[in-house]
Design a protein around this motif. Structure first.
Motif, PDB file in Angstrom:
ATOM      1  N   ARG A 124       0.829  -1.213   0.000  1.00  0.00           N
ATOM      2  CA  ARG A 124       0.000   0.000   0.000  1.00  0.00           C
ATOM      3  C   ARG A 124       0.860   1.259   0.000  1.00  0.00           C
ATOM      4  O   ARG A 124       0.581   2.195  -0.745  1.00  0.00           O
ATOM      5  N   ARG A 125       1.930   1.278   0.820  1.00  0.00           N
ATOM      6  CA  ARG A 125       2.738   2.495   0.885  1.00  0.00           C
ATOM      7  C   ARG A 125       4.228   2.223   1.095  1.00  0.00           C
ATOM      8  O   ARG A 125       5.060   2.903   0.530  1.00  0.00           O
ATOM      9  N   ARG A 126       4.592   1.209   1.896  1.00  0.00           N
ATOM     10  CA  ARG A 126       6.001   0.945   2.221  1.00  0.00           C
ATOM     11  C   ARG A 126       6.385  -0.463   1.775  1.00  0.00           C
ATOM     12  O   ARG A 126       5.577  -1.396   1.862  1.00  0.00           O
ATOM     13  N   ALA A 127       7.640  -0.600   1.342  1.00  0.00           N
ATOM     14  CA  ALA A 127       8.153  -1.916   0.926  1.00  0.00           C
ATOM     15  C   ALA A 127       9.664  -1.917   1.086  1.00  0.00           C
ATOM     16  O   ALA A 127      10.317  -0.868   0.995  1.00  0.00           O
ATOM     17  N   THR A 128      10.230  -3.110   1.321  1.00  0.00           N
ATOM     18  CA  THR A 128      11.681  -3.285   1.463  1.00  0.00           C
ATOM     19  C   THR A 128      12.189  -4.156   0.321  1.00  0.00           C
ATOM     20  O   THR A 128      11.698  -5.275   0.138  1.00  0.00           O
ATOM     21  N   TYR A 129      13.154  -3.606  -0.434  1.00  0.00           N
ATOM     22  CA  TYR A 129      13.752  -4.317  -1.557  1.00  0.00           C
ATOM     23  C   TYR A 129      15.163  -4.773  -1.166  1.00  0.00           C
ATOM     24  O   TYR A 129      15.871  -4.065  -0.437  1.00  0.00           O
ATOM     25  N   GLU A 130      15.576  -5.926  -1.682  1.00  0.00           N
ATOM     26  CA  GLU A 130      16.939  -6.424  -1.500  1.00  0.00           C
ATOM     27  C   GLU A 130      17.588  -6.632  -2.866  1.00  0.00           C
ATOM     28  O   GLU A 130      16.938  -7.145  -3.790  1.00  0.00           O
ATOM     29  N   PHE A 131      18.842  -6.198  -2.984  1.00  0.00           N
ATOM     30  CA  PHE A 131      19.559  -6.383  -4.236  1.00  0.00           C
ATOM     31  C   PHE A 131      21.049  -6.567  -3.937  1.00  0.00           C
ATOM     32  O   PHE A 131      21.532  -6.209  -2.855  1.00  0.00           O
ATOM     33  N   MET A 132      21.752  -7.149  -4.904  1.00  0.00           N
ATOM     34  CA  MET A 132      23.178  -7.414  -4.781  1.00  0.00           C
ATOM     35  C   MET A 132      23.953  -6.435  -5.663  1.00  0.00           C
ATOM     36  O   MET A 132      23.580  -6.205  -6.827  1.00  0.00           O
ATOM     37  N   VAL A 133      25.007  -5.856  -5.100  1.00  0.00           N
ATOM     38  CA  VAL A 133      25.953  -5.065  -5.886  1.00  0.00           C
ATOM     39  C   VAL A 133      27.140  -5.978  -6.174  1.00  0.00           C
ATOM     40  O   VAL A 133      27.888  -6.361  -5.262  1.00  0.00           O
ATOM     41  N   ARG A 189      -1.958   1.495  -8.735  1.00  0.00           N
ATOM     42  CA  ARG A 189      -0.974   2.440  -9.270  1.00  0.00           C
ATOM     43  C   ARG A 189       0.413   1.804  -9.207  1.00  0.00           C
ATOM     44  O   ARG A 189       0.775   1.190  -8.209  1.00  0.00           O
ATOM     45  N   THR A 190       1.169   1.927 -10.299  1.00  0.00           N
ATOM     46  CA  THR A 190       2.533   1.391 -10.362  1.00  0.00           C
ATOM     47  C   THR A 190       3.533   2.539 -10.373  1.00  0.00           C
ATOM     48  O   THR A 190       3.456   3.433 -11.232  1.00  0.00           O
ATOM     49  N   LEU A 191       4.457   2.528  -9.419  1.00  0.00           N
ATOM     50  CA  LEU A 191       5.490   3.544  -9.316  1.00  0.00           C
ATOM     51  C   LEU A 191       6.823   2.919  -9.741  1.00  0.00           C
ATOM     52  O   LEU A 191       7.319   1.990  -9.089  1.00  0.00           O
ATOM     53  N   ASP A 192       7.385   3.403 -10.842  1.00  0.00           N
ATOM     54  CA  ASP A 192       8.668   2.908 -11.346  1.00  0.00           C
ATOM     55  C   ASP A 192       9.800   3.826 -10.884  1.00  0.00           C
ATOM     56  O   ASP A 192       9.663   5.053 -10.918  1.00  0.00           O
ATOM     57  N   PRO A 204      28.309   4.604 -13.718  1.00  0.00           N
ATOM     58  CA  PRO A 204      27.413   4.023 -12.705  1.00  0.00           C
ATOM     59  C   PRO A 204      26.700   2.789 -13.260  1.00  0.00           C
ATOM     60  O   PRO A 204      26.536   2.628 -14.468  1.00  0.00           O
ATOM     61  N   CYS A 205      26.244   1.954 -12.340  1.00  0.00           N
ATOM     62  CA  CYS A 205      25.392   0.823 -12.730  1.00  0.00           C
ATOM     63  C   CYS A 205      24.006   1.066 -12.150  1.00  0.00           C
ATOM     64  O   CYS A 205      23.855   1.585 -11.037  1.00  0.00           O
ATOM     65  N   ILE A 206      22.960   0.712 -12.913  1.00  0.00           N
ATOM     66  CA  ILE A 206      21.584   1.065 -12.583  1.00  0.00           C
ATOM     67  C   ILE A 206      20.708  -0.179 -12.690  1.00  0.00           C
ATOM     68  O   ILE A 206      20.923  -1.032 -13.560  1.00  0.00           O
ATOM     69  N   ALA A 207      19.710  -0.265 -11.807  1.00  0.00           N
ATOM     70  CA  ALA A 207      18.712  -1.329 -11.864  1.00  0.00           C
ATOM     71  C   ALA A 207      17.335  -0.711 -11.688  1.00  0.00           C
ATOM     72  O   ALA A 207      17.149   0.213 -10.888  1.00  0.00           O
ATOM     73  N   SER A 208      16.344  -1.197 -12.435  1.00  0.00           N
ATOM     74  CA  SER A 208      14.967  -0.696 -12.374  1.00  0.00           C
ATOM     75  C   SER A 208      14.143  -1.536 -11.404  1.00  0.00           C
ATOM     76  O   SER A 208      14.284  -2.765 -11.346  1.00  0.00           O
ATOM     77  N   MET A 209      13.261  -0.857 -10.651  1.00  0.00           N
ATOM     78  CA  MET A 209      12.374  -1.519  -9.708  1.00  0.00           C
ATOM     79  C   MET A 209      11.005  -0.866  -9.787  1.00  0.00           C
ATOM     80  O   MET A 209      10.852   0.227 -10.341  1.00  0.00           O
ATOM     81  N   SER A 210       9.995  -1.524  -9.221  1.00  0.00           N
ATOM     82  CA  SER A 210       8.624  -1.022  -9.272  1.00  0.00           C
ATOM     83  C   SER A 210       7.916  -1.319  -7.962  1.00  0.00           C
ATOM     84  O   SER A 210       8.130  -2.360  -7.342  1.00  0.00           O
ATOM     85  N   LEU A 211       7.058  -0.363  -7.558  1.00  0.00           N
ATOM     86  CA  LEU A 211       6.176  -0.536  -6.412  1.00  0.00           C
ATOM     87  C   LEU A 211       4.743  -0.488  -6.921  1.00  0.00           C
ATOM     88  O   LEU A 211       4.311   0.524  -7.465  1.00  0.00           O
ATOM     89  N   VAL A 212       4.020  -1.580  -6.763  1.00  0.00           N
ATOM     90  CA  VAL A 212       2.633  -1.671  -7.211  1.00  0.00           C
ATOM     91  C   VAL A 212       1.740  -1.421  -6.001  1.00  0.00           C
ATOM     92  O   VAL A 212       1.746  -2.205  -5.040  1.00  0.00           O
ATOM     93  N   GLN A 213       0.984  -0.326  -6.037  1.00  0.00           N
ATOM     94  CA  GLN A 213       0.117   0.051  -4.923  1.00  0.00           C
ATOM     95  C   GLN A 213      -1.316  -0.382  -5.229  1.00  0.00           C
ATOM     96  O   GLN A 213      -1.894   0.014  -6.243  1.00  0.00           O
ATOM     97  N   SER A 214      -1.889  -1.166  -4.351  1.00  0.00           N
ATOM     98  CA  SER A 214      -3.278  -1.584  -4.506  1.00  0.00           C
ATOM     99  C   SER A 214      -4.205  -0.445  -4.103  1.00  0.00           C
ATOM    100  O   SER A 214      -3.823   0.438  -3.344  1.00  0.00           O
ATOM    101  N   PRO A 215      -5.445  -0.427  -4.610  1.00  0.00           N
ATOM    102  CA  PRO A 215      -6.369   0.669  -4.288  1.00  0.00           C
ATOM    103  C   PRO A 215      -6.745   0.659  -2.808  1.00  0.00           C
ATOM    104  O   PRO A 215      -6.936  -0.389  -2.202  1.00  0.00           O
ATOM    105  N   THR A 216      -6.847   1.870  -2.210  1.00  0.00           N
ATOM    106  CA  THR A 216      -7.286   1.992  -0.817  1.00  0.00           C
ATOM    107  C   THR A 216      -8.796   2.090  -0.713  1.00  0.00           C
ATOM    108  O   THR A 216      -9.391   1.589   0.235  1.00  0.00           O
TER     109      THR A 216
END
Length: 409
Positions: A124-133, A189-192, A204-216
């Motif tokens: 809905r609003r907060r999420a934790t992502y994990e990635f490797m460098v 709503r999808t936030l890229d 620099p090295c870059i990675a794309s991520m997305s947060l999909v928010q369900s309707p409130t």
């Protein structure tokens, strides 16, 4: 020594992943012809390939052999000097083998990657992502982590905010994302956004991520609430604007008609307990002896809407050429307001009631007929202290009905 071998260059720069061709010179120092086997040697023999692995030279003859060197583009190819060695072995005298060496200056290269373990998360609003460098280059990577969001709809923090990764190594990073604005949504709503690992002087090295928010708040729920509110508002408006006034008017008309029918039959036996009544002793009020057959029955109705903590009145003069004998009084307090009601004749108080003692209607009992002459003025005054507990109006609404008989003056 029966053979001599050497490279034409003493030191040469090499880029990992590229191919170099080196020229190896071989000279036969023996007094007779000799055949030679040429093989790569040393720690970096796997990088080296000899185009002619076997040659034959006459006495004193020199020949050139091409040696192809390909340093691999891998983290294990360390930046800095590296020795390339080739062994030349005479077939007749293997113990007289010689080794030719050349120093390669291996150049550094970058190959840094961000590998997302959860590229898309639903929250809905907060999420934790994990990635490797990951560092696939051949020198140390010291990177700071950065959020890239041109829409400014995502904020968050990295743990840790910077990493140092050795060649061939990897480091785990967490990104705690928080969506900005848009607390109420009718649809998904999808936030890229992107995360970036940067180091000064390096790409620099870059990675794309997305947060999909369900309707409130689903759109269907909003539509149902608005429909219910509109229906309730329509019913409320119909009640206060049409139905309730019609019911009150119909009830008032019915009561007035019934009172008109029963007024001549009213006597002391049906009168309720009196409210507070006061007459001005200093005033001279003309009384009259009247019978049921004297004059025509007549009624005067006065309505007063007094503001809360205020006073208002209503008046009715007696017409020219007639007299009015007041015989009956009915006070209406249908909303159970509180305050004081007074009746005046030509400014002189003749009756006073406490509205607190009147619930609905009150008939003034045992009234002595009072005669009003042409031009006399009846005034009904109300002081509103508080409106009734069931009232929704902003005023105290009180009425008085005065019955009597009129006759020519």
């Amino acid at each position: 020594m029966s053979v001599q071998a050497w490279f034409s260059s003493g030191e040469i720069a090499a880029q990992p992943g590229s191919q170099l061709t080196l020229q190896l010179s071989i000279q036969n120092l023996n007094q007779s012809a000799e055949s030679y086997t040429i093989v790569p040697a040393g720690l970096n023999a796997s990088w080296t390939a000899v185009e002619r692995s076997s040659i034959t030279l006459f006495s004193g003859i020199q020949d050139v052999v091409d040696v192809v060197v390909t340093p691999p583009e891998a983290p294990t190819t360390s930046a800095g000097p590296a020795i390339i060695a080739v062994r030349v072995v005479p077939l007749s005298e293997p113990d007289d083998a010689v080794v030719a060496e050349i120093i390669l200056s291996i150049q550094p290269f970058d190959d840094r990657r961000i590998v997302s373990l959860q590229p898309v998360k639903r929250a809905r609003r907060r999420a934790t992502y994990e990635f490797m460098v990951e560092n696939h280059g051949n020198e140390l990577a010291s990177c700071r982590l950065k959020l890239v969001d041109t829409s400014e709809r995502i904020d968050g923090s990295f743990d840790p905010p910077a990493v140092g990764v050795v060649p061939g190594g990897a480091s785990l990073v967490q990104f705690k994302a928080k969506a900005l604005r848009g607390s109420f949504r009718r649809a998904t709503r999808t936030l890229d956004f992107e995360v970036e690992a940067e180091q000064q002087g390096h790409d620099p090295c870059i990675a794309s991520m997305s947060l999909v928010q369900s309707p409130t708040i689903p759109g269907a729920a909003i539509f149902r609430v608005l429909t219910a509110a509109a229906l309730l508002g329509g019913l409320t408006a119909a009640w206060f604007g049409v139905i309730r006034p019609e019911i009150r008017d119909a009830a008032t008309d019915l009561v007035d008609e019934r009172i008109a029918e029963l007024a001549p039959e009213f006597d002391d036996r049906t009168a309720p307990a009196p409210a507070t009544t006061a007459v001005d002793d200093d005033a001279t009020i003309e009384t009259a002896n009247v019978g049921d057959s004297d004059g025509e029955p007549s009624f005067i109705r006065l309505t007063v809407d007094a503001p809360i903590l205020g006073t208002a009145d209503a008046s009715q003069p007696i017409g020219e050429g007639i007299t009015f004998d007041m015989t009956d009084i009915r006070v209406e307090n249908s909303l159970n307001d509180t305050g004081i009601a007074q009746l005046f004749i030509n400014g002189v108080q003749v009756f006073q009631w406490s509205l607190s003692n009147i619930r609905g209607q009150y008939f003034e009992p045992r009234i002595t007929p009072i005669r009003l002459q042409p031009g006399d003025n009846l005034t009904f005054s109300v002081r509103c202290d508080a409106k009734g507990t069931t009232s929704t109006a902003d005023t105290c609404s009180t009425r008085i009905n005065i019955g009597g008989r009129t006759r020519p003056a």
